[in-house]
Design a protein around this motif. Sequence first.
Motif, PDB file in Angstrom:
ATOM      1  N   PHE A  22       0.828  -1.206   0.000  1.00 29.84           N
ATOM      2  CA  PHE A  22       0.000   0.000   0.000  1.00 29.84           C
ATOM      3  C   PHE A  22       0.860   1.252   0.000  1.00 29.84           C
ATOM      4  N   TRP A 107      -5.990   4.553   1.927  1.00 30.26           N
ATOM      5  CA  TRP A 107      -4.921   3.736   1.370  1.00 30.26           C
ATOM      6  C   TRP A 107      -5.139   3.585  -0.136  1.00 30.26           C
ATOM      7  N   GLU A 109      -3.579   0.878  -3.260  1.00 32.33           N
ATOM      8  CA  GLU A 109      -2.680  -0.235  -3.549  1.00 32.33           C
ATOM      9  C   GLU A 109      -1.465   0.278  -4.317  1.00 32.33           C
TER      10      GLU A 109
END
Length: 296
Positions: A22, A107, A109
């Motif tokens: 992340f 967050w 990825e």
Amino acid sequence: MTTSVPLHPTHHDGTPLSIQLFTIEGTRYGPYVALPVSSVWTPLSAHLFTRATAQMIVADMHRDDCGLHGAFDAETGTLTFTDDGDTMETVAPDAYGRYLIGGLWDWDEWGDHVPHTAGQAEFARGAAEYRQDDDAASLVEPLDTLYRQGRQEAQLVARERAEHRGVLFDVDPSRTPYVITRRPTNFHFRPLPAGAYESAARIVLARDVRAGDLVVGSFATYPNPGRATPGTSWARLPYLADPRPANTTCTGCANHPHVELSEPENTVWGVERDEWDADEPVLVIPAALLQSNVSA
């Protein structure tokens, strides 16, 4: 507030969850190696991170001047997030020293869409390949170091993976799998040292044991009734390895290289024997996965 999550996050079918990478949305920070606690997550979901990664997140957060601040309690290790002095979240480390962090920012990825350096890319690749062969030798400095750091972070955050009873492990494709059983907890077995976790144990050949690895067991060379694969013989007194070639005088040993993993006075007759066949499987907790200094 402090949130409690399972030590062994799994999918609905019981399959252990895999690590994920992340970054903080809209930044080029990270990649942060995480272990999700659910098979489905959103940008605000919380994930498990090692202490080192949590410290990286806090440092990046302070550098971003987002208004949030994080601080670790020196005694308890608890991480507290504040906003203009108001406590927003308190996170206590779990039994493996991991922190459940999320919900205070989005967050994203980490992937090719995030601007990154070659070093970040190799760190990410090392994490993604933590269960595969180490490919660091193919890299130049300092990319090889970053690759290994990524592998280590993934191994640390996913350390509970080896703790599932009855999982079969192959040292290499030509060998019979080995059954890892849970370590006994009766009075015959000294507790593992602080900072050493059963879940971090790995199978290696005696010739590949490194100085500082904690030797915690071996494998029976004879089949147990009803079981075709060798099972774990846990060491009653684990010890730190100090490998060296064995100075053996036994008949026939010339054709079977041996190694000594410890000074004789640090061993006990039986599982904790001093001398090993170089091709014998050993159960160790690698030095890199020990959470604190462990004395012999």
